[in-house]
Scaffold this active site. Structure first.
Site, PDB file in Angstrom:
ATOM      1  N   HIS A 175      48.570  35.753  48.354  1.00 39.13           N
ATOM      2  CA  HIS A 175      47.718  36.551  49.234  1.00 39.13           C
ATOM      3  C   HIS A 175      48.026  38.023  49.018  1.00 39.13           C
ATOM      4  CE1 HIS A 175      47.901  32.732  51.948  1.00 39.13           C
ATOM      5  NE2 HIS A 175      47.269  32.527  50.824  1.00 39.13           N
ATOM      6  N   ASN A 176      47.698  38.488  47.815  1.00 34.58           N
ATOM      7  CA  ASN A 176      47.856  39.905  47.491  1.00 34.58           C
ATOM      8  C   ASN A 176      46.616  40.619  47.985  1.00 34.58           C
ATOM      9  OD1 ASN A 176      48.499  37.985  44.979  1.00 34.58           O
ATOM     10  ND2 ASN A 176      50.145  39.501  45.134  1.00 34.58           N
TER      11      ASN A 176
END
Lengths: 589, 244, 426
Positions: free
Chosen positions: A515-516
């Protein structure tokens, strides 16, 4: 001699989940759409078949479906006092690759953010004051609110056939669902997945403590399902090879299983694989984009003009391409000026292992988004007074499978090898469950993306440089969530528990999530955001940048539900407004 | 007698609409052809050569690997250990292949020493790292690690694990972490890669292996799973008269 | 180094089948164009001609990959060699532009070309002989609306003496009589199936010379290393358990609650049956479901319990992922196996071939998802394929002759080695 091809109406860069969503919407509207993907074609029966998908070594540890770092990587450091060094092997996050991108190997965990998440700055300042939102914490309001996204969340959920139970139908709280969620117009398209033993024990214990557990919304189909595009998905079989693996029986939502059967039949849609975009080309006056230059399979540079360019290459590549293309002012953490690369955020995870003496849990059966969850400690669903942090995350007991190389938890004090270790896992493997916490990360002045001065990719372009660390806000939040998880764990009546707190600086070695987020954030002011409320670039109105890169900070939920909703909202804006006034901003600066 | 070619599904379209001039190069391009598919084709795994010889490890290296495997996951009352499970063969084949070469890793220099949070920063891909590390370990252990008693081997491994032994150039802690990780992989991965022989690792913990449908069992709370483990290449029961 | 135990030999052999990875050739032929819609501003005769061309699946044989509609050049493999379909666009030199309506009628009705040469029965004139003159003229008019394409198909690859067209007269003596009084009846379904539809071309068993065994019309045929199942009232191996609506749904969408269309039938569905009218499909359904079967009963003794045990182990481990432990799968998604006609066909070729090379359900506008079965040929030995095929053919009430390892082996030789695709990533 660089070849220049005839112009196309719409050019989509990166053919993953988001690229497929936008390509389908615009091709359906009659536009001529070309998608460029640097990877290759891949599909269920030949690439993720049930005959060989159950290969933990190949897919989890040898990273067969993910980006290959020998081709392109990034450099990492916690803060500017360090020298960023390459991410030489994958660890903390696992970007996707080739057709379908990360959508092929995700778990299928689909959430809506809370209404308060979209106004995190103004909401938290109003409620808790500057002590809780210091100057260093550069969180922002999004420039879109939950109510505007609701119909688009719905559209993405029905595309995927999400299995779940609504908690708030038009303002009326529903038993069995999440009472904290924002109001939704209608039920999920499929009922919740079957719930195995361990999550039910968690739910019972949690409810006994006054919490509000409910089934995780899952893009794993609980029954054979035909989505609104007419595409058919199979029923999830709880195989336990979900995240990191491609789905072999069409039951996990992805571009392949929800969109491509329809999109690939359209005569006005073309996919060109093995075509890596080097840079997005700008017009001479710098106020619009003219298309891209890409490298083909033979290594030749090709110019592809386009009237409208949509960048859907995953947040990290979105930002990197903008930087190498000179689109938007790069962020400078020293001055706080510039926008491209700012507010890079992530997710903070922790867990509690629960060891039972006598309960056979069979953890190897699982699905990607299978579990009982609670949002009592997410967002601003609880009073943070005196706690010293804002934000939160979900707490839940998930059962996604228990592949043995990855999953063989041992109690506190057990050695990591030797006879004692063997004895412990032989005794505990079938009787262990894990509660996880999934926490928000607030944006900080010093956490950002830019280009590395030293290291390059295989095409000679500078690698993206990631400067990121958790702050005290996150550590306090995560400890709080871990303690809440431990309370429930103890109430489950186990033999013992083990807390796995997230300690110390952010470490890129162990897997956490992919979850960048952030780096090309949305907002209402071009001085502090890269794209407007429709993800249209402030600098080039015929460029849209779609993905988690738009998040000004990252709430305590998985991002894909919101990424899908934003993509649909942008598609609608393009279809109904942009095409009538092309190259005009859709929102005022 | 009309006949239809089975493999008439296309992979490529050169669409006149998409490019008036033909592409100078050959990218794979798809327009309106639907989801392409080819019969009798799949990205299936290549089973390693299971015959009993090492492709990568020298005899001295093999001695270290076998000794280390025997201590990291010993054969004991709980069940077979890493040696019996074929983990040394697994490691050898991994080092001899793409993983050993680090072919999917970013190996470009320079290679300054990094912080622990920056993960692997050696200029050596795994195979070279093993080669250098084993040599340095044997020298640090006296004559050879394999020549030590079991107790001394355990003690040495604990020091490697804690990073309290100084090797000539290799970071002991980092090497131990890689070795242990690879040994776990060898003990628990599908047998087609050379380890987990006879699915002994899976049997030890009760992991049913390469299955894909648990629907009939999910709601049978607390009941043991009734089927034996199966691998990608199957199990003995797949062959007529095969005994488990 | 101690000797390591080898994997069970058949399993090791299965993997060894494709030791050297083959690179997927990214340069493949474009798909065949079509199905063509009726031309704009078509009069009633041309519209009729288009409808008849749909019924006859002309484009299925005359549209080649990367070619123009009706320009021919499609290679049709026969047991006697490869025959290339003709260019039937109005080109005067390479097509049929110089043909009169009579010429066209002669070809359809008698299997004779404009220059008097015999046509090979790969062009199914023994079926097309049943159409009326008016229908022939309508087809002729429709074909005239196609752009003329200058294209000469490759020469046929037939060994001597089969390359002597005149010898077809001998074949005609045995197997062909022009229909003296073609009508559009007695039912629409019969007219389609026995005429333009030429279903028997695949679905009727053949003599060794390739003529129809007319006593066993539509009882299933071996073709191109497939077995086209029976289209008769037989409940086990034919359509006896299907409703007319189910037949129609299959023909229109490529799947129904009982079966998924794939393999050679995919082309037929794509170019022909999915483009028919609902009335056409219902008529076909009515006719086929009532078509009697004269197949001699075949003994199906209970298979060896050891084979069934091995087959069950494979099935439960591998096949249940889509077909479920009870075989019931997911109707219209993954086809159920209990009661399935293809599964229980006396000739197991299609069952074996699906297991070896996989199959892709045809995509139609109504049901665009090409749900696919993966290939197992690389991982299962001949014995194992035979065991699991025998298992599905004899479980859940099914009964059909057991499959032998040598049947599997011989089909494997014909369809070739599995291709190992490299992992797709970058």
């Amino acid at each position: 001699m660089t070849q220049t091809l005839p112009s196309v109406e719409v050019l989509v860069i990166g053919f993953g989940w988001t690229g497929a969503i936008i390509a389908q919407e615009l091709a359906e509207a009659g536009l001529e759409v070309l998608a460029l993907e640097r990877g290759q074609w891949r599909d269920t029966p030949t690439d993720f078949a049930t005959t060989f998908a159950q290969d933990e070594l190949r897919y989890y540890w040898r990273h067969d479906l993910f980006e290959r770092l020998n081709h392109d990587s990034l450099t990492f450091r916690n803060n500017a006092s360090q020298t960023a060094l390459p991410m030489r092997r994958l660890g903390s996050f696992l970007p996707g690759s080739s057709v379908g991108g990360g959508g092929v190997h995700w778990n299928g965990q689909v959430w809506r953010f809370l209404p308060s998440d979209f106004v995190a700055r103004s909401h938290n300042l109003a409620r808790y004051g500057k002590a809780y939102v210091p100057d260093d914490m550069t969180i922002q309001d999004w420039g879109v609110i939950y109510d505007e996204l609701e119909p688009h969340y719905d559209k993405f959920e029905y595309l995927c056939g999400v299995s779940g139970k609504a908690g708030n139908l038009k303002g009326v709280i529903q038993p069995g669902g999440d009472p904290f969620e924002g109001p939704r117009a209608r039920e999920y398209p499929n009922p919740p997945l079957d719930m195995p033993y361990a999550p039910t024990l968690f739910a019972k214990a949690a409810a006994g403590l006054g919490r509000h557990p409910f089934p995780h919304p899952a893009a794993n189909a609980s029954r054979a399902y035909t989505n609104p595009l007419g595409v058919q998905l199979g029923q999830c079989t709880y195989c336990g090879f979900c995240e990191k693996f491609g789905c072999g029986n069409y039951s996990k939502a992805s571009a392949q299983t929800t969109i491509l059967p329809v999109l690939m039949r359209k005569k006005n849609f073309t996919l060109r694989t093995e075509s890596e975009v080097l840079r997005i080309e700008k017009a001479a006056d710098g106020r619009s984009v003219t298309g891209v230059t890409y490298v083909d399979a033979q290594g030749q540079e090709v110019v592809q003009p386009a009237e409208l360019v949509i960048l859907t290459a995953f947040p990290l590549q979105n930002v990197r391409l903008m930087l190498v293309s000179g689109i938007g002012a790069p962020y400078d953490p020293a001055t706080g000026k510039g926008v491209v690369g700012k507010n890079y955020t992530y997710q903070m995870m922790s867990s509690v292992n629960v060891f039972f003496e006598d309960k056979l849990l069979n953890p190897f059966m699982g699905a990607g988004a299978l579990g009982m969850m609670l949002n009592d400690f997410n967002g601003d669903n609880f009073d943070h007074s005196g706690l010293g942090f804002i934000g939160g995350g979900y707490v839940g007991l998930m059962q996604t499978g228990a592949r043995p190389i990855e999953t063989h938890p041992t109690p506190e004090g057990t050695p990591a090898w030797g006879s004692e270790w063997k004895k412990a896992i032989a005794r505990d493997y079938l009787k262990t469950a894990t509660i996880s916490t999934h926490g928000a990360v607030m944006a900080r002045r010093g956490s950002y993306l830019d280009l590395d001065p030293t290291y390059k990719d295989v095409l000679g372009r500078p690698l993206l440089r990631m400067t990121f660390d958790f702050s005290d806000n996150e550590h306090r939040m995560s400890d709080y969530l871990t303690d809440r998880a431990a309370e429930i764990a103890r109430a489950m009546g186990p033999r013992e528990i083990k807390l796995n707190r997230r300690k110390g600086p952010y470490d890129i070695t162990p897997y956490q999530t992919t979850h960048n987020t952030g780096g090309a954030i949305m907002g209402t002011d071009p001085a502090s955001s890269a794209v407007n409320t429709y993800l249209q670039s402030w600098d080039a109105p015929n460029l849209f940048v779609i993905g988690g890169s738009a998040f000004p900070q990252n709430p305590g939920y998985n991002p894909m539900g919101t990424v899908g909703a934003l993509a649909y909202r942008t598609a609608e804006a393009i279809k109904t407004r942009y095409l009538k006034a092309t190259r005009q901003p859709l929102a005022p600066a | 007698m009309p006949h239809y070619q089975v493999d008439r599904r296309s992979l490529l379209v050169f669409s006149a609409a998409a490019c008036a001039a033909p592409l100078a190069s050959a990218a794979a391009q798809f327009t309106g052809a639907g989801v392409i598919w080819q019969a009798n084709q799949a990205a299936y795994p290549t089973a390693v050569d299971l015959s009993a010889h090492y492709l990568f490890f020298t005899p001295a290296e093999a001695a270290f690997v076998e000794a280390a495997c025997a201590r990291l996951i010993p054969s004991d009352a709980t069940g077979p250990g890493a040696l019996q499970a074929g983990v040394p063969l697994f490691l050898d084949r991994q080092m001899a292949g793409d993983y050993g070469k680090g072919s999917r890793w970013y190996m470009q220099g320079p290679w300054p020493k990094g912080l622990p949070t920056q993960s692997y920063q050696s200029r050596y891909p795994p195979a070279e790292l093993y080669r250098v590390a084993i040599g340095e370990i044997d020298r640090a252990a006296g004559a050879s690690f394999a020549g030590l008693s079991s107790a001394d081997q355990d003690a040495f491994l604990k020091r490697l694990e804690a990073g309290t032994v100084q090797l000539a150039t290799v970071d002991a802690k980092a090497f131990f972490a890689l070795l242990l990780q690879n040994v776990m992989e060898g003990f628990f991965s599908d047998p087609l890669y050379g380890g987990n022989r006879g699915m002994s690792g899976w049997r030890m913990i009760g992991f049913p292996g390469a299955r894909y449908d648990y629907r009939p069992y999910l709601l049978r709370y607390g009941q043991p799973f009734p089927l034996p483990p199966t691998a990608i290449a199957g199990r003995a029961e797949w062959t007529r008269g095969g005994r488990p | 180094m101690r000797r390591l135990p080898a994997l069970a030999a058949p399993v090791a052999a299965a993997f060894a089948l494709a030791a050297a990875p083959a690179v997927l050739d990214a340069q493949q032929m474009p798909p065949a164009p079509g199905p063509s819609p009726p031309p704009a501003r078509a009069d009633a005769q041309v519209l009729l001609g288009h409808h008849l061309a749909v019924l006859g699946d002309c484009e299925g044989c005359h549209n080649r990959h990367g070619g123009q509609p009706m320009a021919g050049g499609v290679p049709l493999p026969t047991p006697f060699g490869t025959i290339y379909s003709a260019n039937i666009t109005p080109d005067r030199t390479t097509g049929i532009g110089a043909w009169t309506q009579d010429d066209f009628w002669n070809a359809m009705h008698r299997g004779v070309r404009a220059d008097g040469a015999k046509l090979y029965p790969a062009f199914p004139y023994p079926y097309f002989t049943h159409i009326t003159r008016a229908e022939s003229d309508a087809l002729y008019a429709y074909l005239k609306t196609f752009p003329a394409v200058s294209y000469r198909p490759p020469p046929n690859k037939l060994p001597f003496p089969l390359n002597i067209r005149a010898l077809v007269a001998f074949w005609n003596l045995l197997y062909f009589k022009p229909d003296k009084a073609p009508t559009t009846g007695p039912t629409a379904g019969e007219h389609i199936v026995r005429g333009l539809g030429h279903c028997g071309g695949c679905h009727t068993p053949k003599t060794f010379l390739g003529g129809d065994k007319t006593d066993h019309e539509l009882e299933g045929g071996k073709i191109d290393n497939w077995f086209a199942p029976a289209l008769t009232a037989d409940a086990r191996t034919g359509l006896g358990a299907w409703s007319t609506a189910e037949v129609a749904e299959f023909l229109k969408t490529g799947r129904n609650a009982k079966a998924n269309g794939s393999a050679s039938m995919a082309e037929v569905i794509r170019f022909s049956t999915s483009q028919m009218t609902d009335d056409d499909r219902a008529a076909i359904g009515d006719y086929l479901r009532a078509h009697p079967s004269h197949a001699a009963p075949v003994a199906t003794p209970k298979p060896d319990p050891r084979t069934m045990a091995a087959g069950e182990a494979i099935y439960v481990d591998q096949c249940a992922a889509c077909h479920a432990v009870d075989g019931k799968a997911a109707p219209t998604y993954f086809p159920p196996l209990p009661g399935a006609a293809v599964t229980q066909s006396i000739d197991p070729t299609t069952v074996i071939r699906f297991i070896l090379s996989g199959t892709q359900t045809v995509a139609t506008d109504a049901r665009p998802t090409p749900l696919s079965m993966p290939s197992f040929g690389w991982k299962l030995s001949d014995d194992q394929v035979a065991a699991v095929a025998t298992y599905v053919r004899n479980s859940w009430g099914n009964a059909a002759p057991a499959v032998t390892a040598s049947q599997v082996r011989s089909l494997r030789r014909k369809i070739g080695k599995p291709v190992q695709k490299p992992s797709a990533s970058i």
